[in-house]
Design a protein around this motif. Structure first.
Motif, mmCIF file in Angstrom:
data_model
loop_
_atom_site.group_PDB
_atom_site.id
_atom_site.type_symbol
_atom_site.label_atom_id
_atom_site.label_comp_id
_atom_site.label_asym_id
_atom_site.label_seq_id
_atom_site.Cartn_x
_atom_site.Cartn_y
_atom_site.Cartn_z
ATOM 1 N N PHE A 375 0.856 -1.185 0.000
ATOM 2 C CA PHE A 375 0.000 0.000 0.000
ATOM 3 C C PHE A 375 0.887 1.228 0.000
ATOM 4 O O PHE A 375 2.102 1.147 0.217
ATOM 5 N N GLY A 376 0.303 2.373 -0.245
ATOM 6 C CA GLY A 376 1.029 3.630 -0.113
ATOM 7 C C GLY A 376 1.814 4.031 -1.348
ATOM 8 O O GLY A 376 1.846 3.337 -2.373
ATOM 9 N N LEU A 377 2.487 5.161 -1.230
ATOM 10 C CA LEU A 377 3.178 5.817 -2.342
ATOM 11 C C LEU A 377 4.172 4.901 -3.045
ATOM 12 O O LEU A 377 4.221 4.840 -4.276
ATOM 13 N N ASP A 378 4.990 4.197 -2.268
ATOM 14 C CA ASP A 378 6.062 3.387 -2.858
ATOM 15 C C ASP A 378 5.848 1.894 -2.666
ATOM 16 O O ASP A 378 6.799 1.105 -2.730
ATOM 17 N N GLY A 379 4.593 1.503 -2.440
ATOM 18 C CA GLY A 379 4.297 0.092 -2.248
ATOM 19 C C GLY A 379 4.689 -0.757 -3.439
ATOM 20 O O GLY A 379 5.267 -1.848 -3.286
ATOM 21 N N GLN A 380 4.389 -0.284 -4.646
ATOM 22 C CA GLN A 380 4.724 -1.060 -5.839
ATOM 23 C C GLN A 380 6.222 -1.216 -6.021
ATOM 24 O O GLN A 380 6.705 -2.245 -6.493
ATOM 25 N N GLN A 381 6.981 -0.189 -5.619
ATOM 26 C CA GLN A 381 8.442 -0.279 -5.674
ATOM 27 C C GLN A 381 8.938 -1.400 -4.772
ATOM 28 O O GLN A 381 9.837 -2.162 -5.132
ATOM 29 N N TYR A 393 -0.302 -8.668 -3.613
ATOM 30 C CA TYR A 393 -1.591 -7.995 -3.674
ATOM 31 C C TYR A 393 -1.337 -6.504 -3.449
ATOM 32 O O TYR A 393 -0.318 -6.110 -2.881
ATOM 33 N N GLN A 394 -2.304 -5.686 -3.866
ATOM 34 C CA GLN A 394 -2.183 -4.235 -3.658
ATOM 35 C C GLN A 394 -3.471 -3.717 -3.036
ATOM 36 O O GLN A 394 -4.565 -4.166 -3.377
ATOM 37 N N ALA A 395 -3.327 -2.773 -2.095
ATOM 38 C CA ALA A 395 -4.488 -2.198 -1.410
ATOM 39 C C ALA A 395 -4.404 -0.681 -1.436
ATOM 40 O O ALA A 395 -3.312 -0.112 -1.361
ATOM 41 N N GLY A 412 -2.692 -20.864 11.699
ATOM 42 C CA GLY A 412 -1.250 -20.995 11.812
ATOM 43 C C GLY A 412 -0.473 -19.865 11.173
ATOM 44 O O GLY A 412 0.735 -19.739 11.378
ATOM 45 N N ASP A 413 -1.168 -18.997 10.414
ATOM 46 C CA ASP A 413 -0.500 -17.868 9.756
ATOM 47 C C ASP A 413 -0.315 -16.699 10.714
ATOM 48 O O ASP A 413 -0.978 -16.600 11.756
ATOM 49 N N ILE A 414 0.559 -15.790 10.314
ATOM 50 C CA ILE A 414 0.788 -14.524 11.013
ATOM 51 C C ILE A 414 0.571 -13.400 10.017
ATOM 52 O O ILE A 414 1.137 -13.413 8.919
ATOM 53 N N VAL A 415 -0.283 -12.460 10.369
ATOM 54 C CA VAL A 415 -0.457 -11.250 9.565
ATOM 55 C C VAL A 415 0.338 -10.146 10.257
ATOM 56 O O VAL A 415 0.036 -9.754 11.385
ATOM 57 N N LEU A 416 1.353 -9.653 9.569
ATOM 58 C CA LEU A 416 2.292 -8.685 10.148
ATOM 59 C C LEU A 416 2.257 -7.394 9.343
ATOM 60 O O LEU A 416 2.607 -7.379 8.159
ATOM 61 N N MET A 417 1.827 -6.317 9.969
ATOM 62 C CA MET A 417 1.899 -4.998 9.353
ATOM 63 C C MET A 417 3.210 -4.363 9.794
ATOM 64 O O MET A 417 3.343 -3.823 10.887
ATOM 65 N N SER A 418 4.226 -4.514 8.939
ATOM 66 C CA SER A 418 5.570 -3.988 9.211
ATOM 67 C C SER A 418 6.017 -3.258 7.957
ATOM 68 O O SER A 418 6.644 -3.843 7.068
ATOM 69 N N PRO A 419 5.715 -1.956 7.827
ATOM 70 C CA PRO A 419 5.693 -1.293 6.518
ATOM 71 C C PRO A 419 7.037 -1.087 5.825
ATOM 72 O O PRO A 419 7.073 -0.919 4.612
ATOM 73 N N ALA A 420 8.147 -1.037 6.582
ATOM 74 C CA ALA A 420 9.480 -0.766 6.011
ATOM 75 C C ALA A 420 9.556 0.618 5.366
ATOM 76 O O ALA A 420 10.495 0.901 4.634
#
Length: 450
Positions: A375-381, A393-395, A412-420
């Motif tokens: 997501f966000g300005l440079d997500g595709q990069q 995926y893109q949001a 068993g999965d982990i959803v991690l929002m760690s944007p970098a």
């Protein structure tokens, strides 16, 4: 009375306001404040408390070159042409940390690094308080450093310091200082990565006890001299009188030399990167002569800080983690390294890249990440560096990203929002981004109960 010092303060945020308060009430200064914003956040406070102080919206070169000193807030780039012109005319360029260091009446404990500095700062404060010491914490976290001087003098000042705050520091003269790690960050602010590294290194100027991360490729190569001692810590077996990890029968133990101090599983925060944070805090505590029992007790109780690998909820055996403070690649790598040993992560990442190189994410994502939602300005990069084995995926919003993650996550999965990445393309700050993630998880995930 001597002629007032012509002082210009740039930036009317929390730090700039603390500079005005300190200088207006303690010294003979003729103060002008500038801010690039038309409506600085503390303009009304300024006008109420110090109506005699002129506030200029914009950067006025004439005022700057006629200043004796220019105090810049961390968000202001010292390479601005008007600031460079003032410096060339003889103005002293400094930040609030220089003023603080000159007046502090208690030992300064200083902590910096690309990642982990807030956690280590608060870990160390918890240890010191457990040991019965009075401490005041500030700098890049919470209270501006100069505002701490209005409080009764503590046993220690514990400061988290950013590279921006350290840029203008000549002699910090800290009692103890640590650089936790170095990974490229704020490349939109610095000419090159070396300039960023040198800003961080200023924390050791005049230091009595220096603490070094032996595992960091950059920090471990620095030749640091200190009046008292240079200590180190490592994720491996420690040298004599140094801090590290001893492994025995599959268990990890925090140790000083050959002496086991505590089991890693006794920490409230057991992730591998938090074991390193704990070692850094213990190394700092040891040069402060704080007792081991205080270290152990505090670290067993320390629950961490919001927006740093924070478990939001575990639902249907899927963990949802908010790591919004991961504003650079190194922080995202640390989160992925510590959160799982399996390839079971759905990573939510993106924002403002700050001219970072995303390629170091490739290896860890190949090992740990099954899908990424950018997501966000440079997500595709960011997406372009993902290995082929990672589904993409893109949001367009945080809520959409959470909905997509909810749709593909399995037990068993982990959803991690760690944007970098930085947050300011979509949010006011990383806290607002983290809050948006938490709110979205609560709306999308929890209603499916019962």
């Amino acid at each position: 009375m001597n002629k007032p010092t012509q002082t210009t303060i740039i930036g009317l945020g929390q730090t700039g306001l603390s500079c005005v308060s300190y200088l207006a009430e303690t010294t003979n200064h003729d103060i002008t404040v500038m801010d690039t914003r038309q409506h600085p956040p503390y303009l009304e406070t300024m006008q109420q408390q110090w109506p005699e102080v002129e506030v200029i919206t914009g950067i006025d070169k004439v005022t700057l070159i006629n200043s004796d000193e220019v105090i810049i807030s961390p968000g202001m780039d010292a390479r601005h042409p008007a600031i460079e012109a003032a410096k060339a005319r003889g103005a002293c360029i400094m930040g609030d940390i220089t003023l603080f260091a000159a007046k502090a009446q208690a030992p300064i404990i200083a902590i910096t690094g690309s990642n982990g500095k807030s956690t280590v700062t608060m870990m160390l404060a918890a240890i010191a308080r457990q040991a019965g010491k009075t401490v005041l914490v500030g700098g890049n976290i919470g209270t501006p450093a100069l505002s701490l001087l209005a409080e009764p003098v503590p046993d220690y000042y514990i400061l988290e310091l950013s590279s921006f705050q350290l840029e203008t520091v000549q002699q910090l003269n800290a009692y103890a200082a640590v650089v936790l790690n170095i990974s490229p960050d704020h490349m939109d602010r610095y000419d090159d990565v070396m300039a960023y590294q040198q800003a961080k290194r200023r924390i050791f100027n005049g230091v009595k006890h220096a603490i070094i991360n032996r595992d960091d490729d950059i920090v471990s190569q620095w030749q640091i001299t200190a009046e008292g001692s240079v200590q180190s810590y490592t994720d491996g077996k420690p040298h004599s009188a140094q801090w590290g990890i001893i492994e025995d029968k599959g268990q990890r133990y925090l140790a000083l030399g050959d002496d086991v101090i505590m089991a890693a599983e006794q920490l409230a925060l057991t992730e591998r990167h938090n074991q390193m944070n704990a070692l850094a805090a213990m190394a700092m505590a040891s040069v402060m002569s704080l007792p081991l029992d205080a270290m152990i007790t505090a670290l067993m109780r320390f629950q961490g800080l919001p927006h740093r690998c924070q478990l939001v909820v575990k639902h249907n055996n899927i963990g949802w983690f908010n790591d919004s403070k991961a504003t650079n690649v190194g922080a995202c790598i640390a989160a992925l390294s510590g959160i799982t040993t399996q390839k079971n992560v759905i990573l939510l990442a993106g924002g403002v890249a700050k001219q970072q190189d995303f390629s170091p994410l490739q290896a860890i994502c190949e090992q740990k990440v099954k899908a990424i939602i950018v997501f966000g300005l440079d997500g595709q990069q960011l997406a372009t560096v993902m290995p082929n084995c990672v589904r993409q995926y893109q949001a367009q919003s945080m809520k959409t990203a959470v909905k997509q993650a909810h749709g593909i996550a399995q037990a068993g999965d982990i959803v991690l929002m760690s944007p970098a990445c930085a947050s300011f393309d979509m949010f006011q700050d990383y806290q607002a981004r983290g809050d948006a993630f938490i709110n979205a998880v609560e709306q999308v995930v929890l209603p499916h109960d019962g």
